[in-house]
Design an enzyme around this catalytic site. Sequence first.
Site, mmCIF file in Angstrom:
data_model
loop_
_atom_site.group_PDB
_atom_site.id
_atom_site.type_symbol
_atom_site.label_atom_id
_atom_site.label_comp_id
_atom_site.label_asym_id
_atom_site.label_seq_id
_atom_site.Cartn_x
_atom_site.Cartn_y
_atom_site.Cartn_z
ATOM 1 N N HIS A 137 0.812 -1.230 0.000
ATOM 2 C CA HIS A 137 0.000 0.000 0.000
ATOM 3 C C HIS A 137 0.841 1.274 0.000
ATOM 4 C CE1 HIS A 137 -3.416 -2.490 0.212
ATOM 5 N NE2 HIS A 137 -3.501 -2.637 1.521
ATOM 6 N N HIS A 211 -9.547 1.810 1.029
ATOM 7 C CA HIS A 211 -9.389 0.665 1.932
ATOM 8 C C HIS A 211 -10.386 0.745 3.086
ATOM 9 C CE1 HIS A 211 -7.424 -2.590 4.065
ATOM 10 N NE2 HIS A 211 -6.535 -2.711 3.100
ATOM 11 N N GLU A 349 -11.446 -3.900 -2.357
ATOM 12 C CA GLU A 349 -10.567 -2.892 -2.939
ATOM 13 C C GLU A 349 -10.509 -3.063 -4.448
ATOM 14 O OE1 GLU A 349 -6.807 -3.305 -0.561
ATOM 15 O OE2 GLU A 349 -8.170 -4.580 0.577
#
Length: 384
Positions: A137, A211, A349
């Site tokens: 991420h 997220h 996601e």
Amino acid sequence: MTRTSRRTVLAATAAAGLAVAAGAPAHAAAGGRTPSKELFGTLADGTKVYRWTLANGGTRLKVLSYGGIVQSLETPDRHGRTANVSLGFGGLPDYVAKSPYFGGLIGRYGNRIAEGRFTLDGVTHRLPVNDGPNSLHGGDRGFDKRVWDIEPFTGRGEVGLALTRTSPDGEAGYPGALAVRVVYTLTARGEWRIDYTATTDRATVLNLTSHTYFNLAGEGSGSVDGHLLELAASRYTPVGATLIPTGELAKVARTPFDFRRARAIGEAVRTPHEQIGHGQGVDHNFVLDKGITSRPEYALTVADPGSGRVMKMYTTEPGMQVYTGNFLDGTLTGTSGRVYRQGDAFCLESQHFPDSPNQPSFPSTVLRPGDTYRSTTVHAFSSR
């Protein structure tokens, strides 16, 4: 907490083949109020963080300038009772020190990049490693830990926020100065739409996503094992022990990952399978049957039989990461004052595939000067 400690699947789940495709709209069309703004906290360097509130069509969204974080998302159940259906914290310090990406705007690269490195145009770029041997991420300080400029807007039955920032060349190891604009919109029907755009002055890789951790029964209400998930994906990307894709696009048929017909999340995570062991549950990218599209197209439906809440998602992206809250372990206390345990939420996601910069057979995530990155995802809420 181990996977075997998940609570029993709700008895309501076994009942009656709830068809996920249907669902009466929960919201009447309504005009949105002008977004409001309040101080949420102050960072150690003195930067003020604000919380913006949007309301339209029965849905209320609270967004932080820190990380573009969705702190709360309220929507009504079948009886019209509104509840927050997203996990989060009540104060800024927990987001800074503890958050497992709760509600965060993820970039530059959503999901994992193997060994924190990739090669582009003959140059190898090294990224912060923050998930075992891999970069996750965007590294240890991704877009979810940056402060965004926010401008509100209203019009044509919509209300929203435009979030902008420029990620400088070399930030977190990524090449190119990247100008990013992300627009959160609430429509008159209570839909939450996210539009991402970005440009760069140097070739780079980019994979933006949101997220949010969802529990349609309400934040802090316990396990989501009884939620029903239908996913328009015939294939998924299996992973190795560190959750990096092997490169295979495997069929979901006769595996725990077959959600082509609505089934309980808890049923999937309890099915013995090597891939379930790797992720301690489902933590996998699904290859959407629709592929990459210029407009958002149907991807999935998730429904909570108890509250009647339903969420459908539409996206332009080719993949969907399904994560079943496997690493929540009871150490985090949320906005309700209740602790979050394994399986108390799920994440969906929309994305390009994990580790695409190192997987030539996957759809490309390269963005070059002169081109514009565009991606849209819509969350449509209803009840039945």
